[in-house]
Design a protein around this motif. Structure first.
Motif, PDB file in Angstrom:
ATOM      1  N   GLU A 191      43.920  52.015  30.392  1.00  0.00           N
ATOM      2  CA  GLU A 191      44.219  51.341  29.137  1.00  0.00           C
ATOM      3  C   GLU A 191      44.575  49.871  29.375  1.00  0.00           C
ATOM      4  O   GLU A 191      45.261  49.515  30.323  1.00  0.00           O
ATOM      5  CB  GLU A 191      45.383  52.055  28.444  1.00  0.00           C
ATOM      6  CG  GLU A 191      45.615  51.623  27.007  1.00  0.00           C
ATOM      7  CD  GLU A 191      46.653  52.491  26.320  1.00  0.00           C
ATOM      8  OE1 GLU A 191      47.119  52.078  25.248  1.00  0.00           O
ATOM      9  OE2 GLU A 191      46.988  53.563  26.863  1.00  0.00           O
ATOM     10  N   GLY A 192      44.062  48.996  28.488  1.00  0.00           N
ATOM     11  CA  GLY A 192      44.352  47.570  28.584  1.00  0.00           C
ATOM     12  C   GLY A 192      43.095  46.734  28.454  1.00  0.00           C
ATOM     13  O   GLY A 192      42.018  47.232  28.130  1.00  0.00           O
ATOM     14  N   ALA A 193      43.226  45.425  28.711  1.00  0.00           N
ATOM     15  CA  ALA A 193      42.099  44.494  28.664  1.00  0.00           C
ATOM     16  C   ALA A 193      41.630  44.199  30.081  1.00  0.00           C
ATOM     17  O   ALA A 193      42.441  43.964  30.983  1.00  0.00           O
ATOM     18  CB  ALA A 193      42.508  43.205  27.963  1.00  0.00           C
ATOM     19  N   TRP A 194      40.304  44.213  30.269  1.00  0.00           N
ATOM     20  CA  TRP A 194      39.692  43.988  31.579  1.00  0.00           C
ATOM     21  C   TRP A 194      38.708  42.827  31.478  1.00  0.00           C
ATOM     22  O   TRP A 194      37.850  42.807  30.594  1.00  0.00           O
ATOM     23  CB  TRP A 194      38.967  45.252  32.050  1.00  0.00           C
ATOM     24  CG  TRP A 194      39.879  46.414  32.298  1.00  0.00           C
ATOM     25  CD1 TRP A 194      40.414  47.243  31.363  1.00  0.00           C
ATOM     26  CD2 TRP A 194      40.368  46.871  33.561  1.00  0.00           C
ATOM     27  NE1 TRP A 194      41.197  48.203  31.962  1.00  0.00           N
ATOM     28  CE2 TRP A 194      41.186  48.003  33.315  1.00  0.00           C
ATOM     29  CE3 TRP A 194      40.170  46.451  34.883  1.00  0.00           C
ATOM     30  CZ2 TRP A 194      41.818  48.690  34.327  1.00  0.00           C
ATOM     31  CZ3 TRP A 194      40.796  47.144  35.899  1.00  0.00           C
ATOM     32  CH2 TRP A 194      41.610  48.250  35.624  1.00  0.00           C
ATOM     33  N   ASP A 195      38.830  41.864  32.389  1.00  0.00           N
ATOM     34  CA  ASP A 195      37.965  40.690  32.406  1.00  0.00           C
ATOM     35  C   ASP A 195      36.874  40.863  33.453  1.00  0.00           C
ATOM     36  O   ASP A 195      37.122  41.363  34.553  1.00  0.00           O
ATOM     37  CB  ASP A 195      38.782  39.429  32.721  1.00  0.00           C
ATOM     38  CG  ASP A 195      39.851  39.158  31.666  1.00  0.00           C
ATOM     39  OD1 ASP A 195      39.631  39.518  30.498  1.00  0.00           O
ATOM     40  OD2 ASP A 195      40.893  38.576  32.022  1.00  0.00           O
ATOM     41  N   LEU A 196      35.652  40.409  33.115  1.00  0.00           N
ATOM     42  CA  LEU A 196      34.488  40.587  33.998  1.00  0.00           C
ATOM     43  C   LEU A 196      34.260  39.338  34.850  1.00  0.00           C
ATOM     44  O   LEU A 196      34.231  38.217  34.331  1.00  0.00           O
ATOM     45  CB  LEU A 196      33.222  40.878  33.182  1.00  0.00           C
ATOM     46  CG  LEU A 196      32.996  42.336  32.763  1.00  0.00           C
ATOM     47  CD1 LEU A 196      34.027  42.774  31.734  1.00  0.00           C
ATOM     48  CD2 LEU A 196      31.595  42.520  32.205  1.00  0.00           C
ATOM     49  N   TRP A 197      34.092  39.568  36.159  1.00  0.00           N
ATOM     50  CA  TRP A 197      33.849  38.510  37.128  1.00  0.00           C
ATOM     51  C   TRP A 197      32.708  38.916  38.051  1.00  0.00           C
ATOM     52  O   TRP A 197      32.465  40.110  38.266  1.00  0.00           O
ATOM     53  CB  TRP A 197      35.085  38.258  37.995  1.00  0.00           C
ATOM     54  CG  TRP A 197      36.292  37.755  37.268  1.00  0.00           C
ATOM     55  CD1 TRP A 197      37.130  38.467  36.460  1.00  0.00           C
ATOM     56  CD2 TRP A 197      36.802  36.420  37.277  1.00  0.00           C
ATOM     57  NE1 TRP A 197      38.123  37.675  35.967  1.00  0.00           N
ATOM     58  CE2 TRP A 197      37.958  36.413  36.458  1.00  0.00           C
ATOM     59  CE3 TRP A 197      36.396  35.241  37.916  1.00  0.00           C
ATOM     60  CZ2 TRP A 197      38.709  35.255  36.256  1.00  0.00           C
ATOM     61  CZ3 TRP A 197      37.151  34.094  37.717  1.00  0.00           C
ATOM     62  CH2 TRP A 197      38.292  34.101  36.890  1.00  0.00           C
ATOM     63  N   VAL A 198      32.031  37.914  38.607  1.00  0.00           N
ATOM     64  CA  VAL A 198      31.115  38.161  39.722  1.00  0.00           C
ATOM     65  C   VAL A 198      31.566  37.305  40.898  1.00  0.00           C
ATOM     66  O   VAL A 198      32.117  36.210  40.725  1.00  0.00           O
ATOM     67  CB  VAL A 198      29.640  37.856  39.370  1.00  0.00           C
ATOM     68  CG1 VAL A 198      29.139  38.831  38.326  1.00  0.00           C
ATOM     69  CG2 VAL A 198      29.450  36.426  38.900  1.00  0.00           C
ATOM     70  N   ARG A 199      31.329  37.837  42.099  1.00  0.00           N
ATOM     71  CA  ARG A 199      31.640  37.109  43.330  1.00  0.00           C
ATOM     72  C   ARG A 199      30.331  36.995  44.103  1.00  0.00           C
ATOM     73  O   ARG A 199      29.976  37.889  44.872  1.00  0.00           O
ATOM     74  CB  ARG A 199      32.718  37.839  44.115  1.00  0.00           C
ATOM     75  CG  ARG A 199      33.949  38.143  43.280  1.00  0.00           C
ATOM     76  CD  ARG A 199      35.129  38.612  44.089  1.00  0.00           C
ATOM     77  NE  ARG A 199      35.708  37.514  44.851  1.00  0.00           N
ATOM     78  CZ  ARG A 199      36.951  37.543  45.353  1.00  0.00           C
ATOM     79  NH1 ARG A 199      37.721  38.615  45.150  1.00  0.00           N
ATOM     80  NH2 ARG A 199      37.415  36.535  46.042  1.00  0.00           N
ATOM     81  N   PRO A 200      29.592  35.891  43.896  1.00  0.00           N
ATOM     82  CA  PRO A 200      28.241  35.779  44.457  1.00  0.00           C
ATOM     83  C   PRO A 200      28.173  35.859  45.968  1.00  0.00           C
ATOM     84  O   PRO A 200      27.173  36.324  46.519  1.00  0.00           O
ATOM     85  CB  PRO A 200      27.772  34.413  43.958  1.00  0.00           C
ATOM     86  CG  PRO A 200      28.607  34.141  42.747  1.00  0.00           C
ATOM     87  CD  PRO A 200      29.929  34.755  43.043  1.00  0.00           C
TER      88      PRO A 200
END
Length: 257
Positions: A191-200
């Protein structure tokens, strides 16, 4: 009556402002004031015919990320807030910057809730542009493109919990040149807010926030809405769905039913 400004975007991402003439010979400027920090960018207004003054903001002129309120100022007088006229932003649709400078700059003029003209600016170094979002059952697929750097064999995708520092989840990342596809299973999220990232470049490389910036919509959150689905996780019934933040970054919200 407050002066009005029409805005035209060019294919490089620069803006031209055509302002109704103040009617005097004194020099005038278009002033962009950062709403949070108070910084200013001053652009000279030159006669453009038909009773109008014109100012240009080429993409090469730095405009740090933020919201910039637009004013017209005649020499010796106080700045006057500009109101929005006609915005021709067709060149911003499906814009594909080269990324050769290592960053992506975006400027989108918009009308505030009080009817004034402002410019939303982004400067991302580098940038991961979100494109099509597909929701299939309890899995989200994000297709996008990376600008300003390149993927390596160790590239990975991460979801970071906004509420619990250090808590992460891993998405499945596949790449084809600068194009990428990110898949994540909703059932793995708490539960909660999740932020999307990429690590190239993998664990030790640059971290790039996934966002949607390359169009003509300054605020995606109320415009791009996606369905939330019900999933079971950790013995609880949850609703999960993607959304864009106030900065047009892509996130996922997980809430208890």
């Amino acid at each position: 009556m407050p002066p009005r400004a029409d805005c035209i975007a060019d294919s490089a991402g620069g803006l031209t402002f055509d302002v109704s003439d103040h009617g005097g010979p004194a020099p005038a400027h278009l002033v962009l004031a950062d709403r949070a920090r108070g910084d200013e960018v001053r652009l000279p207004l030159a006669p453009a015919g038909d009773g109008r003054l014109r100012a240009s903001l080429p993409i090469g002129v730095g405009l740090p990320e933020g919201r910039w309120d637009a004013y017209a100022q005649v020499a010796g007088e106080e700045p006057v807030r500009l109101t929005p006229g006609v915005n021709d932003l067709r060149s911003l649709l499906d814009r594909a910057p080269s990324g050769s400078r290592g960053h992506v700059a975006v400027r989108i003029p918009y009308a505030t809730k009080h009817g004034n003209l402002s410019v939303r600016s982004w400067l991302r170094t580098p940038h991961a542009e979100a494109g099509e979002l597909l929701i299939d059952g309890d899995e989200l697929t994000v297709r996008g493109r990376l600008y300003g750097t390149a993927f390596t064999a160790g590239a990975r995708a991460e979801l970071r919990s906004r509420g619990a520092a250090g808590r992460t989840a891993t998405g499945k990342l596949s790449t084809d040149g600068a194009e990428f596809t990110l898949r994540l299973a909703y059932a793995e999220l708490e539960e909660g807010a999740w932020d999307l990232w990429v690590r190239p470049a993998g664990e030790d490389g640059v971290q790039v926030r996934v966002a949607r910036l390359l169009d003509d919509i300054a605020d995606k959150k109320p415009i791009f809405t996606y369905p939330a689905v019900r999933v079971s996780g950790a013995g609880r019934e949850l609703t999960v769905g993607p959304y864009y933040t106030v900065d047009n970054d892509l996130s996922v919200r997980v809430a208890a039913v």
